[in-house]
Enzyme design. Structure first.
Site, PDB file in Angstrom:
ATOM      1  CG  ASN A 187      77.401  46.552  42.873  1.00 10.81           C
ATOM      2  OD1 ASN A 187      76.712  46.307  41.884  1.00 10.81           O
ATOM      3  ND2 ASN A 187      78.724  46.595  42.832  1.00 10.81           N
TER       4      ASN A 187
ATOM      5  CE  LYS B 108      80.041  43.287  43.247  1.00  9.07           C
ATOM      6  NZ  LYS B 108      81.396  42.927  43.620  1.00  9.07           N
TER       7      LYS B 108
ATOM      8  CG  HIS C  90      82.273  48.504  41.294  1.00 10.48           C
ATOM      9  ND1 HIS C  90      83.008  47.377  41.013  1.00 10.48           N
ATOM     10  CD2 HIS C  90      81.716  48.312  42.508  1.00 10.48           C
ATOM     11  CE1 HIS C  90      82.890  46.529  42.036  1.00 10.48           C
ATOM     12  NE2 HIS C  90      82.114  47.071  42.947  1.00 10.48           N
TER      13      HIS C  90
ATOM     14  CD  GLU D 212      83.157  43.655  40.559  1.00  5.35           C
ATOM     15  OE1 GLU D 212      81.982  43.861  40.226  1.00  5.35           O
ATOM     16  OE2 GLU D 212      83.470  43.131  41.659  1.00  5.35           O
TER      17      GLU D 212
ATOM     18  CD  GLU E 163      82.926  48.933  46.681  1.00  8.48           C
ATOM     19  OE1 GLU E 163      82.014  48.411  47.324  1.00  8.48           O
ATOM     20  OE2 GLU E 163      83.107  48.723  45.470  1.00  8.48           O
TER      21      GLU E 163
ATOM     22  N   GLY F  47      84.429  40.749  47.391  1.00  8.14           N
ATOM     23  CA  GLY F  47      84.074  39.380  47.026  1.00  8.14           C
ATOM     24  C   GLY F  47      85.035  38.330  47.542  1.00  8.14           C
TER      25      GLY F  47
ATOM     26  CB  SER G 191      84.083  40.994  52.374  1.00 12.15           C
ATOM     27  OG  SER G 191      84.601  40.370  51.207  1.00 12.15           O
TER      28      SER G 191
HETATM   29  P1  PGA Z   1      81.209  42.391  48.099  1.00 10.90           P
HETATM   30  O1  PGA Z   1      81.187  43.500  46.903  1.00 10.90           O
HETATM   31  O2  PGA Z   1      80.320  42.938  49.206  1.00 10.90           O
HETATM   32  O3  PGA Z   1      80.648  41.162  47.475  1.00 10.90           O
HETATM   33  O4  PGA Z   1      82.621  42.261  48.545  1.00 10.90           O
HETATM   34  C1  PGA Z   1      81.212  44.875  47.185  1.00 10.90           C
HETATM   35  C2  PGA Z   1      81.204  45.663  45.893  1.00 10.90           C
HETATM   36  O5  PGA Z   1      81.844  45.242  44.922  1.00 10.90           O
HETATM   37  O6  PGA Z   1      80.566  46.736  45.814  1.00 10.90           O
END
Ligand code: PGA
Length: 245
Positions: free
Chosen positions: A4, A6, A90, A92, A162, A168, A208
């Protein structure tokens, strides 16, 4: 194994990624490899991945077929652009786009109608985990976002667990924490859609995931793959993650 991206990378950076990434994952047939770039980079990503088994998907989708929805993209448009996959719900999108579980269900349904494979994201926030509400949140997100599908529709869905506190932040869930959550989700699937569906559904872990923790995570029987943010932006690091599958 899904990446992903983003809101990262231009068209040029997208092309450069695939030039490095394609040869690194050449010969990987044991798992699906999907990249979710920003919408405007989808055509460039499709082109740059042509001739490989790497798939490209959208990071979000609208539930309508078409209409006066400025800024939105429909599932049919993604399919017509050659996408087979789409992320739905997601954290976000839930946070900044104020998406509810009801929205997630509608988006999942419209994606399925267009023939896309939706990767439906669920996961608890830090304060919810601290308050001992992880189970409640996952059950609610499943009930609102997924349980309304038919058995036939559900058979085409991929779920991503998640935990929001792991996204992140560098704080990956321990394999035990992730496996517990995956088992819980699978048991909700079993209650609603039956044992065969619970066994068949692919549940990805996200939060992460890095080259140095992915192998241990993938040893857990209930983890069927990973949804990777930051570490999917670099061709070497994401190729190592793909190889861990
Ligand atoms: P990250 O993001 O691997 O940077 O923690 C995962 C995601 O939001 O799908």
């Amino acid at each position: 194994m899904a990446g992903n991206w983003k809101m990262y990378k231009t068209v040029q950076q997208t092309i450069e990624f695939f030039q490095r990434f394609n040869p690194l994952v050449n010969g990987v047939h044991k798992c699906d490899v999907v990249i979710f770039p920003p919408f405007v980079n989808i055509p460039a990503a499709q082109c740059a991945a042509a001739g490989t088994e790497i798939k490209v998907g959208g990071q979000d989708v609208h539930w309508g077929k078409e209409g006066a929805y400025t800024g939105e993209i429909s599932a049919g448009m993604l399919a017509a652009a050659g996408c087979e996959w789409v992320l739905v719900g997601h954290s976000e999108r839930r946070l900044y786009g104020f998406e509810t579980d009801a929205d997630v269900l509608k988006k999942t349904q419209s994606s399925l109608e267009a023939g896309l494979t939706p990767v439906v994201c669920v996961g608890e926030k830090l304060e919810e985990r601290k308050a001992g509400k992880t189970e409640q949140i996952l059950v609610e997100q499943f009930a609102g976002g997924l349980a309304g599908l038919t058995e036939e529709q559900f058979s085409k869905v991929v779920i991503a667990y998640e935990p929001v506190w792991a996204i992140g932040t560098g704080h990956t869930a321990t394999p035990d924490i992730a496996a517990d959550a995956h088992r819980l989700i699978r048991s909700e699937v079993q209650k609603r859609f039956g044992s065969d569906a619970a066994e068949a559904v692919r549940i990805l872990y996200g939060g992460s995931v890095k080259p140095d923790n992915v192998e241990r995570l993938m040893l857990e029987q209930d983890l069927d793959g990973a949804l990777v943010g930051g570490a999917s932006l670099d061709a070497e690091s994401f190729s190592k993650i793909v190889h861990a599958a």
